[in-house]
Design a protein around this motif. Structure first.
Motif, PDB file in Angstrom:
ATOM      1  N   ASP A 187      -7.430   4.125   2.852  1.00  0.00           N
ATOM      2  CA  ASP A 187      -6.074   3.883   2.934  1.00  0.00           C
ATOM      3  C   ASP A 187      -5.610   3.041   4.154  1.00  0.00           C
ATOM      4  OD1 ASP A 187      -5.320   5.493   0.931  1.00  0.00           O
ATOM      5  OD2 ASP A 187      -4.915   7.266   2.021  1.00  0.00           O
ATOM      6  N   GLU A 214      -7.816  -0.321  -4.792  1.00  0.00           N
ATOM      7  CA  GLU A 214      -8.462   0.710  -4.047  1.00  0.00           C
ATOM      8  C   GLU A 214      -9.763   0.454  -4.838  1.00  0.00           C
ATOM      9  OE1 GLU A 214      -6.863   4.348  -5.590  1.00  0.00           O
ATOM     10  OE2 GLU A 214      -7.521   5.570  -3.839  1.00  0.00           O
ATOM     11  N   PHE A 239      -7.725  16.334  -1.848  1.00  0.00           N
ATOM     12  CA  PHE A 239      -6.413  16.114  -2.120  1.00  0.00           C
ATOM     13  C   PHE A 239      -5.658  15.574  -0.852  1.00  0.00           C
ATOM     14  CE2 PHE A 239      -2.244  17.305  -3.588  1.00  0.00           C
ATOM     15  CZ  PHE A 239      -1.947  16.899  -4.868  1.00  0.00           C
ATOM     16  N   MET A 240      -4.483  15.090  -1.014  1.00  0.00           N
ATOM     17  CA  MET A 240      -3.846  14.573   0.047  1.00  0.00           C
ATOM     18  C   MET A 240      -3.722  15.753   1.085  1.00  0.00           C
ATOM     19  SD  MET A 240      -0.547  12.605  -1.728  1.00  0.00           S
ATOM     20  CE  MET A 240      -0.676  13.493  -3.300  1.00  0.00           C
ATOM     21  N   ARG A 294      -6.483  17.543 -10.715  1.00  0.00           N
ATOM     22  CA  ARG A 294      -7.411  16.695  -9.973  1.00  0.00           C
ATOM     23  C   ARG A 294      -8.720  17.724  -9.602  1.00  0.00           C
ATOM     24  NH1 ARG A 294      -4.543  12.841  -6.043  1.00  0.00           N
ATOM     25  NH2 ARG A 294      -3.853  11.000  -7.326  1.00  0.00           N
ATOM     26  N   PHE A 338       3.168   0.806  -2.664  1.00  0.00           N
ATOM     27  CA  PHE A 338       3.496   1.576  -4.179  1.00  0.00           C
ATOM     28  C   PHE A 338       5.000   1.160  -4.401  1.00  0.00           C
ATOM     29  CE2 PHE A 338       1.358   5.366  -5.662  1.00  0.00           C
ATOM     30  CZ  PHE A 338       0.213   5.268  -4.794  1.00  0.00           C
ATOM     31  N   CYS A 369     -12.027   8.712   1.675  1.00  0.00           N
ATOM     32  CA  CYS A 369     -11.316   8.258   0.552  1.00  0.00           C
ATOM     33  C   CYS A 369      -9.941   8.510   0.365  1.00  0.00           C
ATOM     34  CB  CYS A 369     -12.043   8.859  -0.675  1.00  0.00           C
ATOM     35  SG  CYS A 369     -13.522   8.190  -0.932  1.00  0.00           S
ATOM     36  N   ARG A 398      -4.124   0.777  -7.169  1.00  0.00           N
ATOM     37  CA  ARG A 398      -5.090   1.410  -7.650  1.00  0.00           C
ATOM     38  C   ARG A 398      -6.425   0.354  -8.013  1.00  0.00           C
ATOM     39  NH1 ARG A 398      -4.736   6.385  -5.962  1.00  0.00           N
ATOM     40  NH2 ARG A 398      -3.060   7.543  -6.858  1.00  0.00           N
ATOM     41  N   ILE A 404       1.099   2.291   2.913  1.00  0.00           N
ATOM     42  CA  ILE A 404       0.787   2.666   1.344  1.00  0.00           C
ATOM     43  C   ILE A 404       2.316   2.835   0.656  1.00  0.00           C
ATOM     44  CG2 ILE A 404       0.301   4.449   0.131  1.00  0.00           C
ATOM     45  CD1 ILE A 404      -2.254   3.201   1.573  1.00  0.00           C
ATOM     46  N   GLY A 428      -6.662  10.453  -1.742  1.00  0.00           N
ATOM     47  CA  GLY A 428      -6.743  11.561  -2.698  1.00  0.00           C
ATOM     48  C   GLY A 428      -6.824  11.053  -4.003  1.00  0.00           C
ATOM     49  N   GLY A 429      -6.508  10.004  -4.560  1.00  0.00           N
ATOM     50  CA  GLY A 429      -6.706   9.412  -5.952  1.00  0.00           C
ATOM     51  C   GLY A 429      -8.148   8.716  -6.138  1.00  0.00           C
ATOM     52  N   ASN A 437       4.858   8.489   3.818  1.00  0.00           N
ATOM     53  CA  ASN A 437       3.891   7.679   3.462  1.00  0.00           C
ATOM     54  C   ASN A 437       2.950   8.052   2.359  1.00  0.00           C
ATOM     55  OD1 ASN A 437       2.864   4.782   3.705  1.00  0.00           O
ATOM     56  ND2 ASN A 437       1.101   5.422   5.133  1.00  0.00           N
ATOM     57  N   ARG A 438       3.337   9.182   1.785  1.00  0.00           N
ATOM     58  CA  ARG A 438       2.674   9.555   0.810  1.00  0.00           C
ATOM     59  C   ARG A 438       3.318   9.786  -0.763  1.00  0.00           C
ATOM     60  NH1 ARG A 438      -0.260  13.185   4.829  1.00  0.00           N
ATOM     61  NH2 ARG A 438      -2.468  12.715   4.474  1.00  0.00           N
ATOM     62  N   LYS A 461      -9.283  14.738   5.323  1.00  0.00           N
ATOM     63  CA  LYS A 461     -10.464  13.787   4.977  1.00  0.00           C
ATOM     64  C   LYS A 461     -10.502  12.813   6.304  1.00  0.00           C
ATOM     65  CE  LYS A 461      -8.512  12.193   1.270  1.00  0.00           C
ATOM     66  NZ  LYS A 461      -7.506  12.868   0.939  1.00  0.00           N
ATOM     67  N   LYS A 509       2.653   9.878  -3.788  1.00  0.00           N
ATOM     68  CA  LYS A 509       2.425  10.644  -4.991  1.00  0.00           C
ATOM     69  C   LYS A 509       2.713  12.137  -4.475  1.00  0.00           C
ATOM     70  CE  LYS A 509       0.056   9.775  -8.039  1.00  0.00           C
ATOM     71  NZ  LYS A 509       0.785   9.373  -9.353  1.00  0.00           N
TER      72      LYS A 509
HETATM   73  C1  S3P Z   1      -3.009   9.279  -2.740  1.00  0.00           C
HETATM   74  C2  S3P Z   1      -3.348   9.838  -1.735  1.00  0.00           C
HETATM   75  C3  S3P Z   1      -3.098   8.910  -0.509  1.00  0.00           C
HETATM   76  C4  S3P Z   1      -3.158   7.458  -0.799  1.00  0.00           C
HETATM   77  C5  S3P Z   1      -2.043   7.103  -1.782  1.00  0.00           C
HETATM   78  C6  S3P Z   1      -2.220   7.905  -3.125  1.00  0.00           C
HETATM   79  C7  S3P Z   1      -3.304   9.937  -4.005  1.00  0.00           C
HETATM   80  O1  S3P Z   1      -4.406   9.043   0.625  1.00  0.00           O
HETATM   81  O2  S3P Z   1      -4.284   6.968  -1.201  1.00  0.00           O
HETATM   82  O3  S3P Z   1      -0.829   7.605  -1.293  1.00  0.00           O
HETATM   83  O4  S3P Z   1      -3.106   9.585  -5.343  1.00  0.00           O
HETATM   84  O5  S3P Z   1      -3.405  11.346  -3.797  1.00  0.00           O
HETATM   85  P1  S3P Z   1      -4.357  10.527   1.280  1.00  0.00           P
HETATM   86  O6  S3P Z   1      -5.278  11.434   0.439  1.00  0.00           O
HETATM   87  O7  S3P Z   1      -5.188   9.997   2.479  1.00  0.00           O
HETATM   88  O8  S3P Z   1      -3.032  11.199   1.791  1.00  0.00           O
END
Ligand code: S3P
Length: 169
Positions: free
Chosen positions: A34, A61, A10-11, A129, A49, A79, A58, A45, A81-82, A114-115, A15, A117
């Protein structure tokens, strides 16, 4: 055969920070999905969005994942988080799930500007998730200790499973 080490979670699970340490430890490089997206767009990011929408993000990505799958070996891949929601990350290499509690994540993330989600229902998103992260992982490491000890535990667990490609010389 691909032998990247692929970090998922997860965010705010660490990672990128753990990935940096791991990459150094195995004389490799960190490829952060990212950051790769941001540098290719020349945009943050959150701007991607808000200007293009999540669907477009996506798709990009996924495109980056295909590129990594076809071109990158022996690297540490961090990676988003998504990412495991849109791409089968097992195709990128040996997958490590950095497992952190939601409380720890909320504490660590702090400024989530900058997140994008993170402004969704984080509890719901987190719970939706967990299973996907677990099912995608070759190994699971709790991400609650220091970054160095998390990185070390990853290498030990990968080695134990015969998955590590450690070139520390
Ligand atoms: C996301 C996580 C972010 C980034 C985007 C979407 C998600 O990465 O890819 O904002 O859907 O969980 P981090 O996990 O590095 O923050």
């Amino acid at each position: 055969m691909l032998n990247n080490i692929v970090l998922i979670g997860f965010m705010g699970s660490g990672k990128t920070s753990v990935g940096r340490i791991l990459a150094k430890a195995i004389n490799s490089v960190l490829i952060d999905i990212d950051l790769l997206i941001e540098s290719n767009f020349g945009m943050s990011i959150s701007d991607i969005f808000s200007i293009f929408g999540e669907k477009y993000f996506r798709e990009y990505e996924k495109y980056i994942c295909f590129f990594i799958k076809n071109n990158i070996k022996n690297a540490v891949i961090s990676c988003g988080g998504g990412t495991p929601m849109v791409f089968d990350v097992k195709k990128l290499g040996n997958v490590v799930y950095l497992d952190a509690t939601l409380d720890d994540i909320i504490y660590r993330v702090g400024d989530a500007s900058n997140r994008p989600k993170f402004s969704d229902d984080v509890n719901k998103l987190y719970n939706s998730r967990i299973e996907i992260y677990k099912n995608s992982a070759d190994i699971v490491v709790e991400s609650k200790n220091s970054l160095d000890s998390v990185a070390n535990e990853i290498l030990i667990k990968l080695n134990t499973k015969g998955l590590a490609n450690v070139c520390t010389s």
